[in-house]
Design an enzyme around this catalytic site. Structure first.
Site, PDB file in Angstrom:
ATOM      1  CG  ASP A 179      -1.700  -1.244   1.443  1.00  0.00           C
ATOM      2  OD1 ASP A 179      -2.115  -1.842   0.447  1.00  0.00           O
ATOM      3  OD2 ASP A 179      -1.914  -1.632   2.618  1.00  0.00           O
TER       4      ASP A 179
ATOM      5  CD  GLU B 137      -8.880  -2.539  -0.864  1.00  0.00           C
ATOM      6  OE1 GLU B 137      -9.380  -2.633   0.266  1.00  0.00           O
ATOM      7  OE2 GLU B 137      -8.147  -3.430  -1.339  1.00  0.00           O
TER       8      GLU B 137
END
Ligand code: FUB
Length: 359
Positions: A50, A257
């Site tokens: 991420d 997301e």
């Protein structure tokens, strides 16, 4: 040479030597350096995911999740992503060694957090650095937290409570050219966005029908203190080519997301993960609030279930930071941050990355 002079020169030589040692991060057991290569793991001593990349003080800083081993079996809530701290990576330039800095923030130092430190981001304002992160609170509900530091690599000190009115996951902060900061966030399934459709957390939920507009990511301006939202979060509308909201059933294009915003030649690019179809897609618009019209794919599915990225300009070139699970031989919760250069065509379309290196 007098004895005093001899002592002084030995002392100065020793100090110079110590300075060299403490400035060499490879000698510090908390810091490992590696030379970056496009599409290969930027660090191999820990698992990272991420990545949110920024240029601060002319250096590149990457704010990743720090993936860890766990016995928890993969499930739709994402319980197997059981991260407990953050470590910041940095590079002096795009070709320089990658430094893994000591722990920037530990879950034990976040008074309100219960478990799962997921995808973070960071922002700088007036020489202060702010780390934005999602974590489940003690009631097991995802909230967004902020922590402060006077150094981009931390250590960061967490605020005692989550950001008021915050929920769900994957905060990212975009600083516009007029110095306004916007917070984007949200994620469905394990990210709990579906639990907030009526303005409060509801354990019982259902998703919109397949033909209805999808659950959209959220955006709010940040307050001057960078610690709270200056307004109620609103939907970031993602539209198809006919100007209609992308629908819940359109899972090759709907938001899942990993919201990220950047600006290229005056146009705002909103990029995100499509989750269960595993792509990084993007849409463009003329305002940081949206609406954004779907344009295409930035990154095709990678090894591992999740796909999560950031896009950063450095010295006139554009880079995609992303992760995959190739180093862990496909273990979805053990990912490694990578980077690649991205290019735009004459119309501003991003040329999708489709070729990968498996380590
Ligand atoms: O790393 C945990 C979660 O997985 C992130 O918050 C999501 O974006 C996905 O990458």
């Amino acid at each position: 040479m007098s004895k005093l002079l001899m002592f002084m020169s030995v002392g100065i030589a020793l100090m110079a030597c110590q300075e060299t040692i403490s400035k060499n991060p490879a000698e510090d057991k908390n810091q490992q350096t590696t030379k970056p290569k496009f599409k290969q793991a930027l660090v191999t001593d820990i698992y990272t995911a991420d990545p949110s990349a920024h240029v601060f003080n002319n250096k590149i800083y990457i704010y990743p999740s720090h993936d860890v081993e766990t016995d928890i079996k993969p499930n739709h809530h994402g319980d197997h992503f059981a991260m407990r701290d953050y470590k910041v990576l940095s590079m002096d330039s795009i070709n320089s060694e990658v430094i893994t800095h000591p722990t920037a923030l530990d879950i034990n130092d976040i008074p309100w957090a219960g478990r799962q430190l997921w995808a973070p981001d960071a922002a700088e304002k007036n020489g202060q650095y702010y780390l934005y992160f999602p974590a489940r609170d003690k009631q097991d509900i995802f909230r967004l937290g902020v922590a402060k530091s006077d150094k981009p690599e931390g250590p960061f000190v967490a605020e005692p409570n989550p950001m008021p009115g915050s929920y769900s996951i994957d905060p990212s902060v975009y600083k516009d050219s007029d110095n306004t900061y916007y917070l984007y966030f949200g994620g469905i399934w394990g990210g709990q966005l579906q639990n907030w459709q009526n303005g409060k957390f509801e354990a019982e939920f259902s998703y919109p029908a397949d033909k209805e507009p999808a659950l959209m990511p959220k955006v709010a301006k940040l307050a001057g203190n960078m610690l709270e939202m200056a307004e109620k979060p609103r939907d970031v509308m993602l539209l198809d080519e006919s100007g209609e909201p992308i629908t819940q059933g359109d899972n090759h294009r709907r938001f899942f997301e990993a919201a990220w915003v950047h600006k290229y030649k005056g146009t705002y690019y909103f990029s995100y993960s499509t989750g269960d179809t595993h792509k990084i897609a993007y849409a463009t618009g003329s305002s940081p609030y949206g609406p954004f019209t779907y344009q295409g794919v930035v990154l095709e599915p990678v090894i591992g279930w999740t796909n999560h990225h950031s896009i950063m300009e450095y010295q006139g070139k554009w880079y995609l930071f992303y992760h995959d699970s190739s180093l862990s031989k496909g273990q979805t919760h053990l990912r490694s941050v990578k980077m690649a250069e991205i290019k735009y065509d004459a119309q501003g379309k991003i040329q999708a990355i489709t070729d990968f290196v498996e380590n």
